[in-house]
Design an enzyme around this catalytic site. Structure first.
Site, short mmCIF file in Angstrom:
data_model
loop_
_atom_site.label_atom_id
_atom_site.label_comp_id
_atom_site.label_asym_id
_atom_site.label_seq_id
_atom_site.Cartn_x
_atom_site.Cartn_y
_atom_site.Cartn_z
N HIS A 7 25.07 57.02 -21.71
CA HIS A 7 24.43 58.26 -22.20
C HIS A 7 23.93 58.07 -23.63
O HIS A 7 22.80 58.45 -23.95
CB HIS A 7 25.43 59.42 -22.18
CG HIS A 7 25.78 59.93 -20.82
ND1 HIS A 7 24.83 60.38 -19.92
CD2 HIS A 7 26.97 60.09 -20.20
CE1 HIS A 7 25.43 60.79 -18.81
NE2 HIS A 7 26.72 60.62 -18.95
N HIS B 98 38.47 65.63 -21.24
CA HIS B 98 37.46 65.13 -20.29
C HIS B 98 36.37 64.42 -21.10
O HIS B 98 35.74 65.03 -21.99
CB HIS B 98 36.88 66.30 -19.50
CG HIS B 98 36.12 65.85 -18.29
ND1 HIS B 98 36.73 65.55 -17.09
CD2 HIS B 98 34.82 65.58 -18.14
CE1 HIS B 98 35.81 65.16 -16.24
NE2 HIS B 98 34.63 65.16 -16.84
N ALA B 99 36.15 63.14 -20.81
CA ALA B 99 35.24 62.33 -21.64
C ALA B 99 33.85 62.94 -21.70
O ALA B 99 33.41 63.59 -20.74
CB ALA B 99 35.16 60.92 -21.06
N HIS C 106 34.34 70.18 -13.53
CA HIS C 106 32.95 70.60 -13.57
C HIS C 106 32.75 72.02 -13.09
O HIS C 106 31.75 72.66 -13.44
CB HIS C 106 32.11 69.63 -12.75
CG HIS C 106 32.14 68.24 -13.30
ND1 HIS C 106 33.28 67.45 -13.23
CD2 HIS C 106 31.23 67.50 -13.94
CE1 HIS C 106 33.05 66.30 -13.83
NE2 HIS C 106 31.82 66.31 -14.27
N HIS D 237 30.13 54.04 -18.95
CA HIS D 237 29.40 55.22 -18.48
C HIS D 237 28.98 56.10 -19.66
O HIS D 237 27.82 56.48 -19.78
CB HIS D 237 30.28 56.04 -17.52
CG HIS D 237 29.58 57.26 -17.05
ND1 HIS D 237 28.88 57.33 -15.86
CD2 HIS D 237 29.44 58.48 -17.62
CE1 HIS D 237 28.34 58.53 -15.73
NE2 HIS D 237 28.67 59.25 -16.79
N GLU D 238 29.93 56.37 -20.56
CA GLU D 238 29.62 57.25 -21.70
C GLU D 238 28.62 56.59 -22.63
O GLU D 238 27.70 57.23 -23.12
CB GLU D 238 30.90 57.60 -22.47
CG GLU D 238 31.92 58.40 -21.69
CD GLU D 238 31.33 59.62 -21.01
OE1 GLU D 238 31.81 59.98 -19.92
OE2 GLU D 238 30.37 60.22 -21.54
N TYR E 135 25.65 63.22 -9.93
CA TYR E 135 26.48 62.02 -9.74
C TYR E 135 26.20 61.40 -8.38
O TYR E 135 26.17 60.18 -8.24
CB TYR E 135 27.95 62.37 -9.90
CG TYR E 135 28.30 62.89 -11.28
CD1 TYR E 135 28.65 64.22 -11.48
CD2 TYR E 135 28.22 62.06 -12.39
CE1 TYR E 135 28.94 64.70 -12.76
CE2 TYR E 135 28.50 62.53 -13.66
CZ TYR E 135 28.86 63.85 -13.83
OH TYR E 135 29.14 64.33 -15.09
N GLU F 163 23.06 59.86 -15.56
CA GLU F 163 24.39 59.44 -15.08
C GLU F 163 24.39 57.98 -14.61
O GLU F 163 25.46 57.39 -14.45
CB GLU F 163 24.83 60.35 -13.95
CG GLU F 163 24.98 61.80 -14.33
CD GLU F 163 25.82 61.98 -15.58
OE1 GLU F 163 25.61 62.98 -16.29
OE2 GLU F 163 26.68 61.13 -15.88
#
Ligand code: D0W
Ligand code: ZN
Length: 606
Positions: free
Chosen positions: A360, A326-327, A486, A356-357, A496, A384
Site C-alpha cells: 500500500h 488490525h494492521a 471489516h 502487504h502493508e 480482497y 490490495e
C-alpha cells in the site's frame, strides 16, 4: 441546507475550470492531512477524547466535501478534457459526507466508530480466568492449539465479546449509511461500493470467477477435512460434510496456513514455516519491514522515506494504551508522510502482512504527485494486490533460502507439492471467504437480509460457499458477522477476492518481464529492474485511468482472469484429485442436529 446548490449557468471557461481544480487540490490536501492525523491519533490511542476529536474532524471534512460538491456541479462537464471530467466526477463522489443533516451524519460516524471500538478493545475471559485480546493472544491460540474444547472456548468467547455486542448498532449503521449515499443517487451502500469498479457486470464477473475457482477449493476442503478428522475424531464432524468453523487455525477459517505441519503431504522434508527460524535469528519488527523495503529497492522502486521509519507504529505499545491492532497503511496526502500501524509479532504470517502493508505504501509513493482525487488504486482490488504480488516472490523456497530463512532448497516433486500446499492454505482457502463477506453485506444493504435474518444468512453463506458450519446451534442474539473486523469497521471486502485473482495475473506479467522461464509458482522477481519499472509505471497512474487500462499496461490484456491462478496451482490440483477420489464436497445447507440432516441426506442422495 441541501447538498444541491442553486442551478446557476454552467461554467465552461477553461481558466476557471483549472483554477477550481488547483484550489480544490491544495485545500483537499490540507483537509485530508488533518483528518489522517486526527484519525491516526485515535487509532494509536483509543480514548473517548481522541474519538471525539476524530468525529469532530470528520464533520469538518464532510462540510468541505459538500462545499466542493456544490461548486463542482456549477461546471459544464461536457466541454472538459477526459482527465478533467474524471477529476470532477471523483470530486463529486463524496460518499456518506453527502449527508447534510449534521445530526444524522454525526450519529452515523459515532455508531461506526463505536462498533470498531467494541471490536478493537474486546477481551475474552478464558476458562483459566485469563482475559485475552484478539491480538496477539487469541490469534496465537487459534493458530497453535489442537484442543477442540480450548479452541471452542476462544471461538465462542470472541464472537460473544465482539459481534454479540453490536447487532443493534449494525442495523442502525445500515439504515443511516444507505440514507446518506441515496442523496448522491446510489440505490444503496452496496451499489455505491460496487461503483468504484466502474463495471456494469461487476457482480456477474466476480461470481463467474468464483464459480471457476470452486473446484480448487472443494479439493483443498476435502483434503483438510480428512486430515482434521484424524486429529479431532469423526464424531466431531457433521454428516453434511461441513468442517466446524473453529478447527481451521484461524478465528474466521479464512486462511489455513497454521495447519501446514498437519497438512503437509510429504513429511520429512524441510519445513516451509519460517516462524521458528525467524525467532531463532532474533528477528525484530524493524527487521521484518527492512526485509520488505529491501525487496522494493531491489526492483528499483521507491524506498520507504525517513518519515515512515520515524512515525510508523510497528509494535503493540506496552504502555497500557489501547490501539486498533488490525494492521493498516496510511497516506497522509501531503506527499511526504506515509505510515504503517501493525502490532507485529515474529511469525511468517506477519512477514507476509508486512509486505502487504508496504505494498500500500509503495502505491501511495508512486502516485503521490497525482491530483488528490487520483491518489487511489486503479480499483480497490489493485491496492490490495501490490504487496501480495511481491510476497509471492518472497515466499518461494528459493527466496526464503536466499535470505537465510530455510536451510536448503529441494525442488523434487514432493517438495514442490509441499510448497504448493503451503501456498494453497493461504490463497485457495481464502477464496470463498473473500467472496462471501460482501455477498452478505450487499444483501443487507439491499434490504434482502433484514436484521432478524443477519446471522442466519451469514451462516447460510458460510455453509454454502466455505463448507464450514457453526460448532454450536445459533441463537437470535448472535451476530457473527461482527466478529470480523471489516464489518464493524465498514471496510469493503470484495477487493480482497479481486486481489487474490489479479495478483496472479500481475505475478505472471512481472515474471515474464523478468525473463523468468520456469513454473510460475517458483518465480522470484527479486533484483529485476525491468519488472520493477513495469510495475511502477502502472502504480504511477493511481486512479487517473479506468482500471482496464492499468490492467492492460501491466498484463497486455484488460480483464480479470483466473487462469494464471489456476496454472500456478495446477500440479497441486492433480495431487488433490488423486488423494480425494470421490470423497469431496458438502451439503449446501447448514447442518442442524445429526438425525435431521441424516434424514435430509437420505432423501437428498436418493
Ligand atoms: C487507512 C487504511 O485503512 N488503509 C487500508 C489500505 C488502503 O485502502 O489503502 C488498510 O491498511 N487496510 C487494512 C487491511 C489490513 C489487512 C486485512 O484486513 N486483510 C484482510 C484480507 C487479507 C488477508 C491476508 C492477506 O494476505 C491479504 C488480505 C483480512 O485480514 O481479512 C490485515 C492483514 C493484511 C491486510 C489492509 O491492509 O488491506
Ligand atoms: Zn490491504
Amino acid at each position: 441546507s441541501t447538498l444541491f446548490g442553486v442551478k446557476g449557468q454552467s461554467i465552461s471557461d477553461p481558466t476557471e475550470i483549472q483554477s477550481f481544480l488547483d484550489n480544490f487540490n491544495s485545500q483537499a490536501q490540507a483537509v485530508f492531512y488533518k483528518q489522517s492525523e486526527v484519525s491516526w491519533t485515535y487509532y494509536t490511542n483509543i480514548t473517548d477524547y481522541n474519538q471525539k476529536l476524530m468525529l469532530d474532524e470528520q464533520l469538518m471534512s464532510a462540510k468541505f466535501s459538500q462545499e466542493a460538491y456544490r461548486n463542482a456541479t456549477r461546471f459544464n462537464l461536457t466541454v472538459m478534457t477526459q482527465e478533467d471530467r474524471r477529476l470532477f466526477i471523483k470530486i463529486m463522489d463524496i460518499g456518506t459526507a453527502a449527508q447534510t443533516n449534521e445530526t444524522k451524519l454525526a450519529y452515523l460516524n459515532k455508531v461506526q466508530s463505536d462498533m470498531e471500538t467494541i471490536y478493537s478493545t474486546a477481551k475474552v475471559t478464558m476458562p483459566s480466568g485469563q482475559r485475552l485480546p484478539l491480538d496477539p493472544d487469541l490469534t496465537q491460540l487459534m493458530a497453535t492449539s489442537r484442543n477442540y474444547d480450548e479452541l471452542l472456548a476462544a471461538w465462542l468467547g470472541w464472537r460473544a465479546e465482539s459481534g454479540g455486542k453490536m447487532k443493534n448498532l449494525y442495523a442502525e449503521y445500515v439504515e443511516y449509511n444507505n440514507e446518506a449515499v441515496k442523496i448522491l443517487g446510489h440505490a444503496d451502500t452496496g451499489a455505491y461500493w460496487r461503483s468504484w469498479y466502474d463495471t456494469p457486470t461487476f457482480e456477474d464477473d466476480v461470481r463467474a470467477l468464483f464459480d471457476q475457482l470452486r473446484p480448487l477449493y472443494e479439493q483443498l476442503h476435502a483434503y483438510a477435512r480428512r486430515k482434521l478428522k484424524q486429529i479431532y475424531g469423526n464424531d466431531k464432524f457433521p454428516s453434511s460434510g461441513h468442517i466446524p468453523a473453529h478447527l481451521l487455525g484461524n478465528m474466521w477459517a479464512q486462511q489455513w496456513s497454521s495447519l501446514i505441519d498437519e497438512l503437509t503431504p510429504y513429511k520429512g522434508k524441510p519445513t516451509l514455516d519460517v516462524t521458528d527460524e525467524m525467532v531463532r535469528q532474533n528477528y525484530t519488527a524493524i527487521r521484518i519491514f527492512q526485509t520488505a523495503d529491501d525487496f522494493f529497492k531491489s526492483l528499483g522502486m521507491i524506498p520507504m522515506p525517513d518519515t515512515f521509519w520515524d512515525k510508523s507504529l510497528l509494535e503493540k505499545p506496552q504502555d497500557g494504551r489501547e490501539v486498533v491492532c488490525h494492521a493498516s497503511a496510511w497516506d497522509f496526502y501531503n506527499g511526504r508522510d506515509f505510515r504503517i500501524k501493525q502490532c507485529t509479532v515474529i511469525t511468517a504470517e506477519d512477514l507476509e502482512t508486512a509486505h502487504h502493508e508496504m505494498g500500500h505504501i509503495e502505491y501511495f509513493l508512486q502516485y503521490k504527485d497525482q491530483p488528490v482525487s487520483f491518489r487511489d488504486g486503479a480499483n480497490p482490488g489493485f491496492h490490495e494486490a501490490v504487496g501480495d504480488v511481491i510476497s509471492l516472490s518472497v515466499q518461494t523456497p528459493e527466496h526464503m533460502h536466499s535470505i537465510g530463512l530455510i536451510p536448503t532448497v529441494s525442488n523434487d516433486t514432493e517438495s514442490d507439492i509441499n510448497f504448493l500446499m503451503s501456498m494453497a492454505l493461504q490463497k485457495i482457502a481464502f477464496l470463498p471467504f473473500g467472496y462471501l463477506i460482501d455477498q452478505w453485506r450487499w444483501s443487507v444493504f439491499r434490504g434482502e437480509t433484514t436484521p432478524e435474518k443477519y446471522n442466519e444468512e451469514w451462516w447460510n453463506l458460510r455453509c454454502r460457499y466455505q463448507g464450514i458450519s457453526s460448532p454450536v446451534p445459533l441463537t437470535s442474539s448472535d451476530f457473527d458477522p461482527g466478529a470480523k473486523y471489516h464489518i464493524p469497521a465498514g471496510v469493503p471486502y470484495i477487493r480482497y477476492f479481486v486481489s487474490f485473482v489479479i495478483q496472479f495475473q500481475f505475478h505472471k506479467a512481472l515474471c515474464d518481464e523478468a525473463n523468468y522461464r520456469g513454473p510460475l509458482h517458483r518465480c522470484d522477481i527479486y533484483n529485476s529492474k525491468p519488472a520493477g519499472t513495469l510495475l511502477s509505471n502502472m502504480l504511477k497512474l493511481g486512479s487517473s485511468k479506468p482500471w482496464p487500462e492499468a490492467m492492460n499496461l501491466l498484463t497486455r490484456q484488460r480483464k480479470m482472469d483466473a487462469q494464471p491462478l489456476m496454472d500456478y496451482f495446477k500440479p497441486l490440483l492433480e495431487y488433490l484429485r488423486q488423494e480425494n477420489g470421490n470423497d469431496y464436497g458438502w451439503h449446501p445447507i447448514c447442518p442442524t442436529d445429526p438425525t435431521e440432516i441424516q434424514e435430509f441426506l437420505d432423501n437428498y442422495s436418493s
